[in-house]
Scaffold this active site. Structure first.
Site, PDB file in Angstrom:
ATOM      1  N   GLU A 180       0.792  -0.880   0.173  1.00  0.00           N
ATOM      2  CA  GLU A 180      -0.121  -0.043  -0.196  1.00  0.00           C
ATOM      3  C   GLU A 180       1.020   1.442   0.067  1.00  0.00           C
ATOM      4  O   GLU A 180       0.358   2.407   0.083  1.00  0.00           O
ATOM      5  CB  GLU A 180      -0.798   0.485   0.959  1.00  0.00           C
ATOM      6  CG  GLU A 180      -2.082  -1.012   0.773  1.00  0.00           C
ATOM      7  CD  GLU A 180      -3.098  -0.767   0.436  1.00  0.00           C
ATOM      8  OE1 GLU A 180      -3.785  -0.090   0.618  1.00  0.00           O
ATOM      9  OE2 GLU A 180      -3.610  -1.588   0.703  1.00  0.00           O
ATOM     10  N   HIS A 256      -3.631   1.869   7.984  1.00  0.00           N
ATOM     11  CA  HIS A 256      -2.318   1.917   7.297  1.00  0.00           C
ATOM     12  C   HIS A 256      -1.638   2.693   8.810  1.00  0.00           C
ATOM     13  O   HIS A 256      -2.571   3.439   9.565  1.00  0.00           O
ATOM     14  CB  HIS A 256      -2.032   2.651   6.601  1.00  0.00           C
ATOM     15  CG  HIS A 256      -2.793   2.519   4.945  1.00  0.00           C
ATOM     16  ND1 HIS A 256      -3.315   3.747   4.023  1.00  0.00           N
ATOM     17  CD2 HIS A 256      -2.545   1.752   3.916  1.00  0.00           C
ATOM     18  CE1 HIS A 256      -4.264   2.740   2.858  1.00  0.00           C
ATOM     19  NE2 HIS A 256      -3.703   0.980   3.440  1.00  0.00           N
ATOM     20  N   CYS A 375      -2.976  11.122   3.337  1.00  0.00           N
ATOM     21  CA  CYS A 375      -2.970  10.220   2.543  1.00  0.00           C
ATOM     22  C   CYS A 375      -3.650  11.299   1.340  1.00  0.00           C
ATOM     23  O   CYS A 375      -3.167  10.606   0.593  1.00  0.00           O
ATOM     24  CB  CYS A 375      -4.494  10.101   3.112  1.00  0.00           C
ATOM     25  SG  CYS A 375      -4.803   8.223   4.783  1.00  0.00           S
TER      26      CYS A 375
HETATM   27  O1  SUG Z   1      -7.535   2.336   1.134  1.00  0.00           O
HETATM   28  N1  SUG Z   1     -10.728   4.052   1.248  1.00  0.00           N
HETATM   29  C1  SUG Z   1      -9.115   4.876   1.037  1.00  0.00           C
HETATM   30  C2  SUG Z   1      -8.339   5.616   2.090  1.00  0.00           C
HETATM   31  C3  SUG Z   1      -6.815   5.763   2.234  1.00  0.00           C
HETATM   32  C4  SUG Z   1      -5.930   6.295   3.280  1.00  0.00           C
HETATM   33  N2  SUG Z   1      -4.673   6.917   2.572  1.00  0.00           N
HETATM   34  C5  SUG Z   1      -4.011   5.951   3.680  1.00  0.00           C
HETATM   35  N3  SUG Z   1      -4.662   6.219   5.439  1.00  0.00           N
HETATM   36  N4  SUG Z   1      -2.541   6.724   3.741  1.00  0.00           N
HETATM   37  C6  SUG Z   1      -8.862   3.085   1.673  1.00  0.00           C
HETATM   38  O2  SUG Z   1      -9.383   2.962   2.238  1.00  0.00           O
HETATM   39  C7  SUG Z   1     -12.449   4.992   0.769  1.00  0.00           C
HETATM   40  C8  SUG Z   1     -13.683   4.416  -0.688  1.00  0.00           C
HETATM   41  C9  SUG Z   1     -15.006   4.005  -0.302  1.00  0.00           C
HETATM   42  O3  SUG Z   1     -15.752   3.916   0.661  1.00  0.00           O
HETATM   43  O4  SUG Z   1     -15.820   4.643  -1.650  1.00  0.00           O
HETATM   44  C10 SUG Z   1     -11.443   4.313   0.738  1.00  0.00           C
HETATM   45  O5  SUG Z   1     -10.882   3.343  -0.738  1.00  0.00           O
END
Ligand code: SUG
Length: 451
Positions: A180, A256, A375
């Site tokens: 990731e 994460h 993020c």
């Molecule tokens: O991968 N949310 C992302 C958020 C990513 C956050 N990034 C970091 N922590 N670096 C994920 O969980 C949700 C999309 C939705 O539900 O429509 C989503 O993909």
């Protein structure tokens, strides 16, 4: 180890521009905000403008700011590959009636969270003295697995000059190499231009291991993936630390490492429950670092895991200032939790550490999907020569900010409900907007529809 320094190195934060299909689909299992806000009506225009405002205010404060484009969504190619045929309108309407969850996945604007775009190693740490990139495979969810192909093209297009930049293949998209990106990677160093130590945080070990893993929610990063990225980038054992994330934290919604720890320069701001072996992790870092580590520990009595997950205190940007102090850019949700706000004032600002300022940013649209300030950005430390070698128009200035804002206002809707995703007009609007954007950013043909 060597203690080289290039004073002209600056950290550039490349923020992901929020795409026109931003919506709340509840796609991310183990991400509490995404699961909680499923089905809400989203405001893509507000989301994009909130992101642009964050970029602009950090640029105005003197930080180097870059921008990365959103991806082509809906990803009709992905639906076609899954057997939906006919015209674009037919593909959309069949997916909407037969497999609405697939339609939602191919519409996600998740590429906005560029901390998951890939892992980056600055040139000062690599034997060949180039900046190294590996796009993350994001194989743990279907909607994010769709990102790396375009991410790779975007990175290769911006960081094109082979004298300065090296690009590696995405790791095999299979659970053993679940990757990731930078969300699970922290570089600790003195000044950004000095050689650094790379902390890779993983949730589980694919081969072997002792089976101590999260039980409720998935671990999205494996040790094997982190090791492979380090190997690709030419990092030695003396430059790397691999630490397991605390399984209880993942089960509480910390999907994460950047939801529970953030590092910058010699500072590591982290929650007591961030690492399975807290002391071992700090010791390993200290043994490798050329400069003293400054750990800033937040105990569970000050901020509970639930408060950390709800407020995203640790998903802050920790930025270096010329006077040696640091600024912490926190999401507005930190003001809504009393314990968190008190910790910021009494523990972080008042403590013996370089954090001298807290800046609050409203990125609520992104936050409702579990994406905070950290993020939304990919950190790339670049020397003056490397900054000069960038292709495209991706470093933010007032003119670019103004044009991007006008572009958003011209093309984005202010209301998007899950039922709107099947609207063929939305797909059409998005392609028109993205075609214009690639010209604005001078990126060339990075999208499937342009190839
Ligand atoms: O991968 N949310 C992302 C958020 C990513 C956050 N990034 C970091 N922590 N670096 C994920 O969980 C949700 C999309 C939705 O539900 O429509 C989503 O993909």
């Amino acid at each position: 180890m060597s203690h080289e320094s290039n004073p002209k190195v600056r950290e550039v934060n490349f923020d992901g521009l929020v795409g026109p299909t931003h919506n709340f689909s509840g796609l991310a299992h183990g991400n509490v905000a995404s699961m909680t806000h499923e089905g809400l009506v989203a405001n893509p225009r507000e989301a994009a403008l909130q992101g642009l405002e964050k970029m602009k205010s950090l640029m105005d404060a003197g930080y180097a700011q870059g921008v990365l484009p959103p991806q082509q969504r809906p990803d009709l190619g992905a639906l076609r590959a899954l057997g939906f045929t006919g015209s674009d309108t037919q593909v959309l309407s069949r997916a909407a009636s037969e497999a609405p969850q697939l339609l939602r996945a191919v519409c996600s604007a998740s590429s906005m969270w560029t901390a998951n775009a890939g892992t980056v190693t600055p040139s000062v740490d690599v034997p060949d003295r180039r900046v190294h990139f590996t796009p993350a495979n994001l194989q743990s969810s279907f909607h994010r697995y769709l990102e790396p192909a375009t991410t790779g093209r975007v990175l290769a297009s911006i960081f094109r000059d082979e004298r300065h930049f090296a690009h590696h293949p995405v790791l095999p998209a299979t659970p053993a190499f679940s990757d990731e990106g930078a969300a699970n990677h922290t570089r600790l160093c003195g000044d950004h231009g000095e050689s650094g130590v790379h902390l890779f945080v993983y949730g589980r070990q694919a081969f072997g291991g002792d089976g101590i893993e999260p039980r409720r929610y998935p671990a999205r990063q494996t040790l094997e993936a982190s090791q492979a990225v380090a190997r690709q980038h030419g990092l030695s054992a003396a430059q790397t630390v691999f630490a397991q994330q605390h399984p209880e934290a993942i089960d509480a919604g910390v999907f994460h490492n950047d939801v529970i720890a953030v590092g910058n320069g010699p500072v590591l701001l982290y929650h007591e429950m961030a690492f399975r072996d807290e002391q071992g992790t700090l010791d390993a870092l200290r043994a490798r670092m050329a400069t003293p580590l400054i750990p800033v520990r937040v105990p569970v009595e000050a901020v509970s895991l639930d408060d950390a997950v709800a407020s995203y205190l640790f998903n802050s940007q920790l930025l270096s200032n010329p006077d040696g102090t640091m600024t912490l850019v926190v999401p507005g949700e930190c003001q809504e939790r009393e314990a968190v706000w008190r910790c910021l004032q009494d523990h972080l600002l008042a403590g013996h550490n370089p954090i001298a300022e807290v800046v609050v940013k409203d990125v609520k649209q992104s936050m409702r999907n579990g994406g905070g300030p950290a993020c939304l950005r990919l950190r790339v430390a670049l020397s003056a020569a490397e900054r000069a070698a960038l292709s495209g128009r991706v470093l933010l200035d007032d003119a670019l900010h103004g044009e991007l804002t006008a572009w958003v206002e011209r093309h984005y809707r202010d209301r998007l409900a899950p039922a709107d995703l099947a609207d063929p007009q939305l797909a059409h609007e998005t392609l028109t907007a993205l075609d214009e954007l690639t010209r604005l950013l001078k990126l060339g043909s990075v999208y499937p529809f342009q190839r």
